[in-house]
Motif scaffolding. Structure first.
Motif, PDB file in Angstrom:
ATOM      1  N   ASP A 253       0.822  -1.214   0.000  1.00 45.89           N
ATOM      2  CA  ASP A 253       0.000   0.000   0.000  1.00 45.89           C
ATOM      3  C   ASP A 253       0.858   1.267   0.000  1.00 45.89           C
ATOM      4  O   ASP A 253       0.489   2.280  -0.601  1.00 45.89           O
ATOM      5  CB  ASP A 253      -0.930   0.008   1.210  1.00 45.89           C
ATOM      6  CG  ASP A 253      -2.052  -1.024   1.077  1.00 45.89           C
ATOM      7  OD1 ASP A 253      -2.224  -1.558  -0.033  1.00 45.89           O
ATOM      8  OD2 ASP A 253      -2.733  -1.273   2.090  1.00 45.89           O
TER       9      ASP A 253
ATOM     10  N   LYS B 192      -6.932 -11.249  -4.562  1.00 44.38           N
ATOM     11  CA  LYS B 192      -5.987 -12.035  -3.762  1.00 44.38           C
ATOM     12  C   LYS B 192      -6.656 -12.595  -2.518  1.00 44.38           C
ATOM     13  O   LYS B 192      -6.447 -13.766  -2.138  1.00 44.38           O
ATOM     14  CB  LYS B 192      -4.782 -11.192  -3.362  1.00 44.38           C
ATOM     15  CG  LYS B 192      -3.711 -11.979  -2.596  1.00 44.38           C
ATOM     16  CD  LYS B 192      -2.544 -11.097  -2.203  1.00 44.38           C
ATOM     17  CE  LYS B 192      -1.422 -11.908  -1.568  1.00 44.38           C
ATOM     18  NZ  LYS B 192      -1.860 -12.705  -0.402  1.00 44.38           N
TER      19      LYS B 192
ATOM     20  N   LYS C 192      -6.084  -6.606  -4.704  1.00 39.54           N
ATOM     21  CA  LYS C 192      -6.161  -6.972  -3.288  1.00 39.54           C
ATOM     22  C   LYS C 192      -7.435  -7.774  -3.000  1.00 39.54           C
ATOM     23  O   LYS C 192      -7.417  -8.731  -2.219  1.00 39.54           O
ATOM     24  CB  LYS C 192      -6.108  -5.713  -2.414  1.00 39.54           C
ATOM     25  CG  LYS C 192      -4.746  -5.027  -2.427  1.00 39.54           C
ATOM     26  CD  LYS C 192      -4.635  -3.983  -1.333  1.00 39.54           C
ATOM     27  CE  LYS C 192      -5.543  -2.805  -1.584  1.00 39.54           C
ATOM     28  NZ  LYS C 192      -5.373  -1.756  -0.548  1.00 39.54           N
TER      29      LYS C 192
END
Length: 412
Positions: free
Chosen positions: A19, A40, A37
């Protein structure tokens, strides 16, 4: 799985990112990183499920196969039934008695060889192919570039594939012969089916969905049943264009809402009637599944729902229909509910050919049986909610009401 394909694609771009590293990304890249994200997280959850539940199911089936062999060898039989199990007494070897106990325990919980094999096949395929990041036979088998949306010259005329049970079951619900004494009666009589295989074992590709819609439209289809879905749609723009093309040609699209017991107002299920620009396809019916049980269990426990997204519900639990080999099976899913609605649309189109796709949709939704204030169990929870909150119409399709509405001179 589309989940795996997207994880592989995005991991190559953002796998090493954190991030704190996104400051140098463009707004488009930042949005894609957020998707990465999310993907994932879902992929990791799927791997965890397979490593826990999947591994257990596979191990259980393998132990069952081993137990079956032990009993067959001991009884010198070619099958394991009550007679064979009864012959195994207290003097039998311990491994034989253990094999017998396994059969008895599984029988008590309603498991037999067929159900165990089905579970094994599902999880075995998921592990070998579904989440396998290195498996990609598309180019070798099909011979096309998946990223070239404009290319439509690929594929073949083999619609059966390795397993045509799902599609054959869907087809039977719509149009199984109503004039013979065999099996079931399809919803519609005297309709033609165009069978297009756009879905492999696993998730469909957006390119194939878009091309299948266009092919159906160009070759005379008036109603398209779509009993498939997935949580990601990387080439949604191509599907949107195909849906708009179908709308321009007055073709009705009927889609299964999905079997994840999720609210698809919040959780995406593709293909969807909402275009990327936020507009809604008016030639689209989204279908959830009801069970044969009375409220509060009237909604299929697996069905997706959504007060802003699902249009209507239809029967989708334990529907008997045709399968390959001149046989019949009971299957469940919104995949079974969608063809119930497709069959109804076909009946309406047969008797009222002048009606447009939007008019047929309007009749189906207006004639649905409403259940105001009826409390049902919200799928995926134990909460009781009003059935009317789970779809736009708050109703279940009703063929009699639909035809009666038209016969009484109602103008949709």
């Amino acid at each position: 799985m589309e989940l795996t394909r997207e994880y592989v694609r995005l991991k190559a771009k953002y796998g090493s990112f954190r991030d704190r590293d996104i400051a140098g990304l463009s707004s488009k890249q930042k949005a894609e990183y957020d998707i990465y994200k999310k993907v994932k997280l879902k992929y990791d959850d799927k791997i965890k499920e397979l490593n826990e539940q999947g591994a257990f199911v596979i191990k259980l089936y393998n132990k069952f196969v081993e137990a079956k062999k032990i009993i067959l060898d001991y009884t010198a039989s070619d099958q394991v039934g009550n007679a064979e199990l009864t012959r195994i007494g207290v003097t039998a070897p311990e491994e034989v008695k253990a094999a017998k106990r396994m059969y008895e325990v599984l029988a008590k919980v309603g498991q037999d060889e067929a159900s165990l094999k089905e579970g094994f096949d599902y999880y075995d395929a998921q592990m070998k192919f579904g989440v396998n990041m290195n498996y990609n036979a598309r180019q070798e088998i099909i011979g096309d570039d998946v990223n070239n949306i404009a290319d439509r010259n690929y594929g073949n005329n083999e619609v059966k594939g390795p397993d045509a049970r799902h599609g054959t079951h869907v087809a039977g619900i719509i149009a199984a012969n109503r004039r013979n004494a065999l099996g079931i009666l399809g919803v519609a009589s005297d309709v033609k089916l165009m069978i297009l295989r756009a879905i492999p074992e696993g998730d469909e590709r957006d390119k194939d969905v878009a091309n299948a819609i266009r092919y159906a439209v160009d070759n005379g289809a008036k109603i398209i049943n779509m009993s498939f879905g997935k949580p990601f749609s990387p080439q949604k723009s191509a599907v949107d264009e195909a849906v708009r093309y179908a709308e321009s040609k007055d073709v009705l699209l009927i889609h299964a809402a999905g079997n994840e017991n999720e609210n698809i107002d919040i959780n995406d299920n593709f293909p969807s009637k909402r275009y990327l620009d936020g507009k809604i396809a008016e030639n689209w019916i989204e279908v959830g599944a009801t069970s044969w049980l009375q409220p509060p269990s009237a909604i299929a426990e697996f069905s997706n729902y959504g007060g802003k997204t699902v249009d209507v519900f239809a029967p989708g639990v334990d529907l008997k229909s045709t399968v390959v080999g001149s046989k019949y099976e009971d299957l469940s899913g919104t995949s079974m509910a969608a063809p119930v609605v497709t069959g109804l649309a076909a009946v309406i189109k047969s008797y009222y050919p002048e009606l447009s796709s939007k008019q047929i949709k309007k009749v189906i939704l207006q004639s649905a049986t409403k259940m105001p204030h009826t409390k049902v169990t919200q799928p995926g929870t134990s909460d009781l909610v009003e059935f009317s909150k789970l779809s736009i119409t708050g109703g279940v399709v009703n063929a009699y009401n639909a035809i009666r509405l038209l016969e009484d001179g109602h103008q949709p």
